[in-house]
Scaffold this active site. Sequence first.
Site, mmCIF file in Angstrom:
data_model
loop_
_atom_site.group_PDB
_atom_site.id
_atom_site.type_symbol
_atom_site.label_atom_id
_atom_site.label_comp_id
_atom_site.label_asym_id
_atom_site.label_seq_id
_atom_site.Cartn_x
_atom_site.Cartn_y
_atom_site.Cartn_z
ATOM 1 N N LYS A 125 0.791 -1.235 0.000
ATOM 2 C CA LYS A 125 0.000 0.000 0.000
ATOM 3 C C LYS A 125 0.817 1.276 0.000
ATOM 4 C CE LYS A 125 -3.816 -1.897 2.771
ATOM 5 N NZ LYS A 125 -4.399 -1.766 4.106
ATOM 6 N N LYS A 210 -12.550 -12.850 3.360
ATOM 7 C CA LYS A 210 -13.009 -12.794 4.749
ATOM 8 C C LYS A 210 -14.098 -11.726 4.903
ATOM 9 C CE LYS A 210 -10.690 -10.449 8.257
ATOM 10 N NZ LYS A 210 -9.722 -10.174 9.313
ATOM 11 N N LYS A 213 -14.692 -5.760 8.555
ATOM 12 C CA LYS A 213 -15.353 -4.514 8.940
ATOM 13 C C LYS A 213 -14.920 -3.347 8.062
ATOM 14 C CE LYS A 213 -12.368 -4.217 13.052
ATOM 15 N NZ LYS A 213 -11.061 -3.976 12.473
HETATM 16 P P1 AMP Z 1 -9.985 -7.328 12.322
HETATM 17 O O1 AMP Z 1 -11.414 -7.002 12.084
HETATM 18 O O2 AMP Z 1 -9.338 -8.000 11.133
HETATM 19 O O3 AMP Z 1 -9.209 -6.162 12.861
HETATM 20 O O4 AMP Z 1 -9.929 -8.446 13.460
HETATM 21 C C1 AMP Z 1 -10.293 -8.226 14.814
HETATM 22 C C2 AMP Z 1 -10.537 -9.572 15.478
HETATM 23 O O5 AMP Z 1 -11.744 -10.177 14.941
HETATM 24 C C3 AMP Z 1 -9.426 -10.605 15.260
HETATM 25 O O6 AMP Z 1 -9.268 -11.343 16.462
HETATM 26 C C4 AMP Z 1 -9.927 -11.489 14.161
HETATM 27 O O7 AMP Z 1 -9.438 -12.800 14.264
HETATM 28 C C5 AMP Z 1 -11.452 -11.458 14.372
HETATM 29 N N1 AMP Z 1 -12.126 -11.535 13.067
HETATM 30 C C6 AMP Z 1 -12.161 -10.553 12.143
HETATM 31 N N2 AMP Z 1 -12.865 -10.918 11.069
HETATM 32 C C7 AMP Z 1 -13.283 -12.192 11.306
HETATM 33 C C8 AMP Z 1 -14.055 -13.137 10.552
HETATM 34 N N3 AMP Z 1 -14.537 -12.841 9.336
HETATM 35 N N4 AMP Z 1 -14.285 -14.356 11.111
HETATM 36 C C9 AMP Z 1 -13.803 -14.661 12.332
HETATM 37 N N5 AMP Z 1 -13.066 -13.810 13.088
HETATM 38 C C10 AMP Z 1 -12.812 -12.594 12.585
#
Ligand code: AMP
Length: 339
Positions: A125, A210, A213
């Site tokens: 990026k 995935k 958010k």
């Molecule tokens: P992030 O949203 O990538 O910053 O992740 C924050 C936390 O949420 C981390 O512990 C990830 O492992 C969990 N997490 C994020 N997205 C997912 C998803 N689609 N499925 C399961 N766990 C998730």
Amino acid sequence: MIITEPTIDAGAATEASQRQLSLITPSGQLTVGNYIGALAQMRDAVGECYFGISDLHAMTMPHQPDRLRATILQTQRLMLAAGLDPERYALFKQSDVPEHTGLHYLLECVARVGELSRMIQFKDKGRDRPETRMSLLSYPVLMAADILLYRTDSVPVGDDQTQHVELARDLAQRFNRDYPGQDGPVFVVPRVVHPSVGIRLRNLQDPMIKMSKSDPNPAGVIYLLDPPEVIRRKIKRAVTDSTPGINYDPDHRPGLANLLELGAACGAGTIQDLIDDHDSFGSLKQTIAEAVITTLEPIRTRYAELSADAVREVFARGAERARAAASPTLAAARSAMGV
Ligand code: AMP
């Protein structure tokens, strides 16, 4: 990011004597994936837990202050609404614990530009773009500080985070070698652990990626504050396939497998129950939608009851507890470096 001390594997992270750190970056409204993969596990954790919001990591790309402020508050409220108990855990915001940025700078003095410019995010990026922020190059050092401050010895993370933990290991080893503390090595060298359990929910419109958010398209993402009719619509429109019948085959039917995992995680029965009880996508999707709505409804209700002032007070108290754990490490690092 979830960090645990001291443990042999991520599954042992529930013992009461352990110290855990887990931070969520406020880069968008939390999703049902964040709930299943992170918040529900934090809510059930035991031991000395430091759970926080890594707000400083949300500023490596151009950002709007008002939007970030609102997302931070929303994430704080959602952590409480999801049932994280502020009496049991220190709930805090990273920027309220100045030890994180204090240690960041000391670690920058042992990090090398070459190793940071090889980090994936920067390569993808930032490199060769004049508007790239310095923080996109240096944030892995802040992440190393997050990890090392709490003297955690194992870090359960997904594959995508391995490089960050390896940098934290390298910096800890280099620091301990070059600046041995008076009372022994300043840092515990953390190990990477890949948790064997845990589902990775996928985007409902594109099951190859995935559920995230920070996805710009909300259609494939179920947010924790989505009202019931929105959840029904998103699940009804979820991508499946043209093969008749219901079975669990993540390689060949990833959209369907993802829905079955979502339903099972939200209490609609086991994956096998869902397969046995449904012979059409329509009825399966209806059952799963109602299970997701039932799971998220209490969070929406508690969220609406929490005032902004009450949430800020809880996090201010949590920051004091986090500082008490982090400041001895920073003091030891300063002393070892001669400042
Ligand atoms: P992030 O949203 O990538 O910053 O992740 C924050 C936390 O949420 C981390 O512990 C990830 O492992 C969990 N997490 C994020 N997205 C997912 C998803 N689609 N499925 C399961 N766990 C998730």
